[in-house]
Design a protein around this motif. Structure first.
Motif, PDB file in Angstrom:
ATOM      1  N   ARG A  87       0.827  -1.201   0.000  1.00 41.46           N
ATOM      2  CA  ARG A  87       0.000   0.000   0.000  1.00 41.46           C
ATOM      3  C   ARG A  87       0.868   1.260   0.000  1.00 41.46           C
ATOM      4  N   THR A  88       1.985   1.231   0.715  1.00 39.37           N
ATOM      5  CA  THR A  88       2.873   2.389   0.744  1.00 39.37           C
ATOM      6  C   THR A  88       3.534   2.613  -0.616  1.00 39.37           C
ATOM      7  N   LEU A  89       3.881   1.522  -1.317  1.00 42.68           N
ATOM      8  CA  LEU A  89       4.531   1.660  -2.622  1.00 42.68           C
ATOM      9  C   LEU A  89       3.588   2.238  -3.678  1.00 42.68           C
ATOM     10  N   LYS A  90       2.287   2.058  -3.500  1.00 41.56           N
ATOM     11  CA  LYS A  90       1.319   2.583  -4.474  1.00 41.56           C
ATOM     12  C   LYS A  90       1.049   4.070  -4.306  1.00 41.56           C
ATOM     13  N   ASP A  91       1.548   4.644  -3.230  1.00 43.96           N
ATOM     14  CA  ASP A  91       1.349   6.069  -3.001  1.00 43.96           C
ATOM     15  C   ASP A  91       2.247   6.850  -3.970  1.00 43.96           C
ATOM     16  N   LYS A  92       1.650   7.574  -4.904  1.00 43.19           N
ATOM     17  CA  LYS A  92       2.412   8.281  -5.929  1.00 43.19           C
ATOM     18  C   LYS A  92       3.065   9.551  -5.394  1.00 43.19           C
ATOM     19  N   LYS A  93       2.631  10.012  -4.240  1.00 44.37           N
ATOM     20  CA  LYS A  93       3.210  11.227  -3.681  1.00 44.37           C
ATOM     21  C   LYS A  93       4.601  10.975  -3.102  1.00 44.37           C
ATOM     22  N   VAL A 108      16.157  -2.790  -0.239  1.00 40.25           N
ATOM     23  CA  VAL A 108      17.299  -3.214   0.575  1.00 40.25           C
ATOM     24  C   VAL A 108      17.375  -4.734   0.632  1.00 40.25           C
ATOM     25  N   LYS A 109      16.235  -5.378   0.864  1.00 38.78           N
ATOM     26  CA  LYS A 109      16.197  -6.836   0.975  1.00 38.78           C
ATOM     27  C   LYS A 109      14.887  -7.334   0.384  1.00 38.78           C
ATOM     28  N   PRO A 110      14.928  -8.241  -0.588  1.00 39.68           N
ATOM     29  CA  PRO A 110      13.675  -8.738  -1.180  1.00 39.68           C
ATOM     30  C   PRO A 110      12.876  -9.570  -0.188  1.00 39.68           C
ATOM     31  N   GLY A 111      11.586  -9.666  -0.439  1.00 40.06           N
ATOM     32  CA  GLY A 111      10.715 -10.435   0.438  1.00 40.06           C
ATOM     33  C   GLY A 111      10.892 -11.928   0.261  1.00 40.06           C
ATOM     34  N   SER A 112      10.415 -12.666   1.235  1.00 39.57           N
ATOM     35  CA  SER A 112      10.478 -14.127   1.216  1.00 39.57           C
ATOM     36  C   SER A 112       9.201 -14.676   1.833  1.00 39.57           C
ATOM     37  N   LYS A 113       9.161 -15.982   2.035  1.00 33.84           N
ATOM     38  CA  LYS A 113       7.982 -16.600   2.623  1.00 33.84           C
ATOM     39  C   LYS A 113       7.825 -16.254   4.103  1.00 33.84           C
ATOM     40  N   THR A 114       8.920 -15.898   4.737  1.00 32.16           N
ATOM     41  CA  THR A 114       8.878 -15.641   6.180  1.00 32.16           C
ATOM     42  C   THR A 114       9.101 -14.182   6.552  1.00 32.16           C
ATOM     43  N   ALA A 115       9.273 -13.307   5.564  1.00 32.26           N
ATOM     44  CA  ALA A 115       9.534 -11.903   5.875  1.00 32.26           C
ATOM     45  C   ALA A 115       9.078 -11.028   4.715  1.00 32.26           C
ATOM     46  N   ALA A 116       8.677  -9.811   5.049  1.00 30.42           N
ATOM     47  CA  ALA A 116       8.256  -8.841   4.047  1.00 30.42           C
ATOM     48  C   ALA A 116       9.492  -8.148   3.454  1.00 30.42           C
ATOM     49  N   PRO A 117       9.385  -7.612   2.238  1.00 31.40           N
ATOM     50  CA  PRO A 117      10.536  -6.890   1.667  1.00 31.40           C
ATOM     51  C   PRO A 117      10.851  -5.625   2.460  1.00 31.40           C
ATOM     52  N   ILE A 118      12.134  -5.258   2.441  1.00 32.33           N
ATOM     53  CA  ILE A 118      12.589  -4.082   3.179  1.00 32.33           C
ATOM     54  C   ILE A 118      13.012  -3.015   2.171  1.00 32.33           C
ATOM     55  N   TYR A 119      12.413  -1.834   2.278  1.00 33.40           N
ATOM     56  CA  TYR A 119      12.723  -0.706   1.403  1.00 33.40           C
ATOM     57  C   TYR A 119      13.300   0.430   2.235  1.00 33.40           C
ATOM     58  N   LYS A 120      14.089   1.256   1.555  1.00 34.47           N
ATOM     59  CA  LYS A 120      14.670   2.425   2.193  1.00 34.47           C
ATOM     60  C   LYS A 120      14.236   3.663   1.424  1.00 34.47           C
ATOM     61  N   TRP A 121      13.518   4.548   2.112  1.00 31.54           N
ATOM     62  CA  TRP A 121      13.040   5.780   1.487  1.00 31.54           C
ATOM     63  C   TRP A 121      14.027   6.913   1.741  1.00 31.54           C
ATOM     64  N   LYS A 122      14.135   7.786   0.785  1.00 33.24           N
ATOM     65  CA  LYS A 122      15.004   8.949   0.926  1.00 33.24           C
ATOM     66  C   LYS A 122      14.352   9.941   1.891  1.00 33.24           C
ATOM     67  N   PHE A 123      15.169  10.492   2.790  1.00 33.22           N
ATOM     68  CA  PHE A 123      14.644  11.422   3.784  1.00 33.22           C
ATOM     69  C   PHE A 123      14.188  12.706   3.101  1.00 33.22           C
ATOM     70  N   GLU A 124      12.982  13.116   3.430  1.00 37.49           N
ATOM     71  CA  GLU A 124      12.427  14.354   2.903  1.00 37.49           C
ATOM     72  C   GLU A 124      11.974  15.220   4.056  1.00 37.49           C
ATOM     73  N   ARG A 125      12.348  16.444   4.004  1.00 36.28           N
ATOM     74  CA  ARG A 125      11.977  17.370   5.055  1.00 36.28           C
ATOM     75  C   ARG A 125      10.534  17.831   4.845  1.00 36.28           C
ATOM     76  N   LYS A 126       9.724  17.690   5.870  1.00 38.47           N
ATOM     77  CA  LYS A 126       8.322  18.113   5.801  1.00 38.47           C
ATOM     78  C   LYS A 126       8.220  19.610   6.120  1.00 38.47           C
ATOM     79  N   ARG A 127       7.514  20.312   5.232  1.00 44.34           N
ATOM     80  CA  ARG A 127       7.343  21.762   5.462  1.00 44.34           C
ATOM     81  C   ARG A 127       6.156  22.023   6.376  1.00 44.34           C
TER      82      ARG A 127
END
Length: 253
Positions: free
Chosen positions: A221-227, A234-253
């Protein structure tokens, strides 16, 4: 006479096909009889298929109609299905995925509550008796070391020495009012305890599976967010764990 024919055939030399002569190696492998049989059968099957298709084409009714005629189109000489209109709007799809995530979280919460209830009833007492441990007693007299009685030191019955838990003293045993239990009742109680531990094990596995599913749905659901910018895997998913992604830090105004 027939026996003579069988005897002569049995003593015959096995026929072997020759290999490719050295002067003809540039022409490739020499075709053997088994290779010719495979090539001939493939040719006959193709010829029969072409003949059948030609016959069907000649006997085809020009007024015959199939829905696939209007539901497909030719793209570079290949039939492809026409793109159908989406039956759901993006908002509807997002709502359905949210409902799925809430349902998985709801079932996981139920399993966690049942696990806590079973653990509070069982206490995992049997695991304590199997854990290796050392208990040191200090005796300052050599005579006491030779005549040391562990049951007397712990003030319990010798049959209860192997227990780490639920080891009552002799004074407490004398004041106990124990019910009359036969072998059948004891076996039934042991079977009931065993089934409770098996149920606890299955519920723990189920709760772990639901946790993985919930994490995967949240990541999807987070990956489908176009904003949000596309993250780095970082690490692909498997049968026993979800994939791990790393988002770039963005400063919130």
């Amino acid at each position: 006479m027939s026996s003579w024919k069988k005897a002569t055939k049995a003593n015959q030399k096995t026929h072997r096909e020759r290999h490719q002569p050295e002067v003809r190696n540039h022409l490739g492998l020499l075709e053997k009889k088994k290779d010719y049989i495979a090539r001939a059968r493939a040719f006959q099957e193709k010829r029969a298929t072409i003949k059948l298709l030609r016959k069907r084409a000649l006997n085809k009714n020009p007024d015959e109609f199939h829905f696939h005629m209007i539901n497909s189109k030719m793209v570079n000489g290949v039939h492809r299905e026409r793109d159908k209109e989406d039956q759901h709007t993006p908002e509807q799809i997002k709502l359905m995925e949210t409902q799925d995530l809430k349902y998985v979280a709801y079932k996981r919460n139920i399993e966690a509550k049942k696990i806590n209830k079973l653990q509070s009833q069982l206490h995992m007492i049997d695991a304590a008796n199997k854990t290796p441990n050392q208990h040191t007693f200090f005796v300052y007299d050599d005579a006491k070391v030779k005549n040391f009685d562990l049951a007397e030191k712990l003030d319990t019955h010798p049959a209860l020495l192997s227990r780490r838990t639920n080891r009552p003293m002799l004074s407490a045993i004398k004041n106990m009012k124990l019910p009359d239990l036969d072998d059948k009742t004891i076996t039934k109680l042991e079977q009931k305890k065993h089934m409770a531990y098996k149920e606890l094990e299955k519920r723990i596995d189920r709760e772990r599976e639901l946790t993985v599913v919930q994490q995967k749905l949240e990541v999807r659901r987070t990956l489908k967010d176009k904003k949000v910018r596309k993250p780095k895997l970082v690490k692909p998913g498997s049968k026993t764990a979800a994939p791990i992604y790393k988002w770039k830090f963005e400063r919130k105004r």
